[in-house]
Design a protein around this motif. Structure first.
Motif, PDB file in Angstrom:
ATOM      1  N   LYS A   1      34.407  46.177  84.027  1.00 40.71           N
ATOM      2  CA  LYS A   1      35.252  46.693  82.952  1.00 40.71           C
ATOM      3  C   LYS A   1      35.338  48.216  83.070  1.00 40.71           C
ATOM      4  N   ASN A   2      36.563  48.745  82.987  1.00 34.62           N
ATOM      5  CA  ASN A   2      36.736  50.192  83.042  1.00 34.62           C
ATOM      6  C   ASN A   2      36.211  50.844  81.774  1.00 34.62           C
ATOM      7  N   GLN A   3      35.321  51.811  81.952  1.00 33.45           N
ATOM      8  CA  GLN A   3      34.732  52.491  80.804  1.00 33.45           C
ATOM      9  C   GLN A   3      34.516  53.957  81.090  1.00 33.45           C
ATOM     10  N   VAL A   4      34.604  54.752  80.017  1.00 30.05           N
ATOM     11  CA  VAL A   4      34.284  56.174  80.087  1.00 30.05           C
ATOM     12  C   VAL A   4      33.311  56.467  78.952  1.00 30.05           C
ATOM     13  N   GLU A   5      32.150  56.975  79.297  1.00 22.83           N
ATOM     14  CA  GLU A   5      31.134  57.262  78.292  1.00 22.83           C
ATOM     15  C   GLU A   5      30.819  58.754  78.303  1.00 22.83           C
ATOM     16  N   GLN A   6      30.768  59.345  77.110  1.00 27.11           N
ATOM     17  CA  GLN A   6      30.510  60.769  77.005  1.00 27.11           C
ATOM     18  C   GLN A   6      29.224  61.012  76.229  1.00 27.11           C
ATOM     19  N   SER A   7      28.559  62.088  76.624  1.00 33.25           N
ATOM     20  CA  SER A   7      27.349  62.486  75.909  1.00 33.25           C
ATOM     21  C   SER A   7      27.236  64.005  75.894  1.00 33.25           C
ATOM     22  N   PRO A   8      26.619  64.574  74.853  1.00 28.09           N
ATOM     23  CA  PRO A   8      26.208  63.870  73.642  1.00 28.09           C
ATOM     24  C   PRO A   8      27.411  63.526  72.776  1.00 28.09           C
ATOM     25  N   GLN A   9      27.193  62.780  71.710  1.00 31.08           N
ATOM     26  CA  GLN A   9      28.277  62.477  70.765  1.00 31.08           C
ATOM     27  C   GLN A   9      28.675  63.729  70.015  1.00 31.08           C
ATOM     28  N   SER A  10      27.675  64.539  69.672  1.00 30.99           N
ATOM     29  CA  SER A  10      27.940  65.790  68.977  1.00 30.99           C
ATOM     30  C   SER A  10      26.920  66.826  69.403  1.00 30.99           C
ATOM     31  N   LEU A  11      27.308  68.083  69.221  1.00 33.28           N
ATOM     32  CA  LEU A  11      26.492  69.190  69.701  1.00 33.28           C
ATOM     33  C   LEU A  11      26.758  70.412  68.843  1.00 33.28           C
ATOM     34  N   ILE A  12      25.690  71.096  68.480  1.00 31.29           N
ATOM     35  CA  ILE A  12      25.821  72.353  67.734  1.00 31.29           C
ATOM     36  C   ILE A  12      25.187  73.457  68.562  1.00 31.29           C
ATOM     37  N   TYR A  25      31.678  57.517  84.186  1.00 31.59           N
ATOM     38  CA  TYR A  25      32.779  56.548  84.167  1.00 31.59           C
ATOM     39  C   TYR A  25      32.541  55.415  85.158  1.00 31.59           C
ATOM     40  N   THR A  26      33.097  54.289  84.803  1.00 34.52           N
ATOM     41  CA  THR A  26      33.164  53.154  85.720  1.00 34.52           C
ATOM     42  C   THR A  26      34.613  52.716  85.708  1.00 34.52           C
ATOM     43  N   VAL A  27      35.405  53.343  86.546  1.00 34.57           N
ATOM     44  CA  VAL A  27      36.844  53.076  86.606  1.00 34.57           C
ATOM     45  C   VAL A  27      37.218  52.860  88.057  1.00 34.57           C
ATOM     46  N   SER A  28      37.938  51.784  88.305  1.00 34.44           N
ATOM     47  CA  SER A  28      38.345  51.479  89.661  1.00 34.44           C
ATOM     48  C   SER A  28      39.741  50.865  89.673  1.00 34.44           C
ATOM     49  N   PRO A  29      40.609  51.287  90.586  1.00 35.58           N
ATOM     50  CA  PRO A  29      40.394  52.416  91.486  1.00 35.58           C
ATOM     51  C   PRO A  29      40.600  53.739  90.759  1.00 35.58           C
ATOM     52  N   PHE A  30      39.854  54.736  91.172  1.00 33.63           N
ATOM     53  CA  PHE A  30      39.906  56.046  90.533  1.00 33.63           C
ATOM     54  C   PHE A  30      41.101  56.825  91.045  1.00 33.63           C
ATOM     55  N   SER A  31      41.802  57.487  90.123  1.00 34.44           N
ATOM     56  CA  SER A  31      42.920  58.325  90.520  1.00 34.44           C
ATOM     57  C   SER A  31      42.641  59.799  90.221  1.00 34.44           C
ATOM     58  N   ASN A  32      42.355  60.109  88.969  1.00 32.82           N
ATOM     59  CA  ASN A  32      41.992  61.481  88.621  1.00 32.82           C
ATOM     60  C   ASN A  32      41.219  61.484  87.318  1.00 32.82           C
ATOM     61  N   LEU A  33      40.642  62.643  87.009  1.00 39.58           N
ATOM     62  CA  LEU A  33      39.855  62.807  85.784  1.00 39.58           C
ATOM     63  C   LEU A  33      40.326  64.058  85.081  1.00 39.58           C
ATOM     64  N   ARG A  34      40.506  63.944  83.776  1.00 41.92           N
ATOM     65  CA  ARG A  34      40.975  65.034  82.954  1.00 41.92           C
ATOM     66  C   ARG A  34      40.008  65.316  81.816  1.00 41.92           C
ATOM     67  N   TRP A  35      39.935  66.580  81.432  1.00 49.18           N
ATOM     68  CA  TRP A  35      39.273  66.955  80.199  1.00 49.18           C
ATOM     69  C   TRP A  35      40.327  67.495  79.232  1.00 49.18           C
ATOM     70  N   LEU A 103      45.214  54.961  81.663  1.00 54.81           N
ATOM     71  CA  LEU A 103      44.264  55.995  81.279  1.00 54.81           C
ATOM     72  C   LEU A 103      43.173  55.388  80.422  1.00 54.81           C
ATOM     73  N   ILE A 104      41.928  55.716  80.749  1.00 53.66           N
ATOM     74  CA  ILE A 104      40.786  55.271  79.949  1.00 53.66           C
ATOM     75  C   ILE A 104      40.187  56.503  79.303  1.00 53.66           C
ATOM     76  N   PHE A 105      40.188  56.516  77.969  1.00 53.98           N
ATOM     77  CA  PHE A 105      39.737  57.671  77.195  1.00 53.98           C
ATOM     78  C   PHE A 105      38.290  57.482  76.769  1.00 53.98           C
ATOM     79  N   GLY A 106      37.493  58.536  76.905  1.00 49.95           N
ATOM     80  CA  GLY A 106      36.187  58.548  76.287  1.00 49.95           C
ATOM     81  C   GLY A 106      36.313  58.795  74.796  1.00 49.95           C
ATOM     82  N   ALA A 107      35.227  58.551  74.061  1.00 49.49           N
ATOM     83  CA  ALA A 107      35.244  58.728  72.614  1.00 49.49           C
ATOM     84  C   ALA A 107      35.138  60.191  72.214  1.00 49.49           C
ATOM     85  N   GLY A 108      34.769  61.049  73.162  1.00 50.46           N
ATOM     86  CA  GLY A 108      34.725  62.482  72.885  1.00 50.46           C
ATOM     87  C   GLY A 108      33.349  62.986  72.501  1.00 50.46           C
ATOM     88  N   THR A 109      33.148  64.277  72.717  1.00 48.88           N
ATOM     89  CA  THR A 109      31.975  65.008  72.229  1.00 48.88           C
ATOM     90  C   THR A 109      32.467  66.023  71.216  1.00 48.88           C
TER      91      THR A 109
END
Lengths: 115, 111
Positions: A1-12, A25-35, A103-109
């Motif tokens: 399953k294609n997934q994007v995981e981000q850490s930490p969830q929050s940061l101060i 990330y576990t995405v296949s086939p990979f094309s590019n990565l964006r922030w 596009l597979i989006f992470g939940a964000g930090t």
């Protein structure tokens, strides 16, 4: 399953300090990565995009790295400013046929920079 | 050059009501997209339009319909709103195959 995981969830952090955000990330086939940077109540704004062959890209005080072997990316923010307070979203594009690459989006930090 | 604009900014609906979210871009982009963003989750694609006159389903199309009215405008319609459709909706457009420019979002609350 294609997934994007981000850490930490929050940061101060305190203004002027550096920080690093992680994306796996576990995405296949990979094309590019964006922030993307998303200010509260606004739409996401693209910061960087990296293809398979690129391992680092900078945009002012933002530097993104990509390790395609370990499927990890990081976003480093240097000399943080109050205006850096936002959510940072990692997005991975899965290559495919046809006119749209999924596009597979992470939940964000969520980053808060305090004075 | 306004980029991508969305209306309304905020809407409250009762279950079963219908509404249309409007999106327009002035960058002459061929492709337009509708996403929803829910707390703790990444953006999810609802529908997209690769060019004027074409639309395709994304990851979560159930309960929605779209219309690509012309090259500039791409609307999203909820025929019978449900509480599960409470979300923030983003429209995006691009001149390549990857979304690049996002609108400011529409915050929808379904009671």
């Amino acid at each position: 399953k294609n997934q994007v995981e981000q850490s930490p969830q929050s940061l101060i952090i305190l203004e002027g300090k550096n920080c690093t955000l992680q994306c796996n990330y576990t995405v296949s086939p990979f094309s590019n990565l964006r922030w993307y940077k998303q200010d509260t109540g606004r739409g996401p704004v693209s910061l960087t995009i990296m293809t398979f062959s690129e391992n680092t890209k900078s945009n002012g005080r933002y530097t993104a790295t990509l390790d395609a072997d370990t499927k990890q990316s990081s976003l480093h923010i240097t000399a943080s400013q109050l205006s850096d307070s936002a959510s940072y979203i990692c997005v991975v594009s899965a290559g495919g046929s046809g006119g749209y690459n999924k596009l597979i989006f992470g939940a964000g930090t969520r980053l808060a920079v305090h004075p | 050059n306004a980029g991508v604009t969305q209306t309304p900014k905020f809407q409250v609906l009762k279950t079963g009501q219908s509404m249309t979210l409007q999106c327009a871009q002035d960058m002459n982009h061929n492709s337009m997209y509708w996403y929803r963003q829910d707390p703790g989750m990444g953006l999810r694609l609802i529908y997209y339009s690769a060019s004027e006159g074409t639309t395709d389903k994304g990851e979560v199309p159930n309960g929605y319909n779209v219309s690509r009215l012309n090259k500039r405008e791409f609307s999203l319609r909820l025929e019978s709103a449900a509480p599960s459709q409470t979300s923030v909706y983003f429209c995006a457009s691009t001149d390549s195959i990857y979304p690049q420019y996002f609108g400011p979002g529409t915050r929808l609350l379904v009671l």
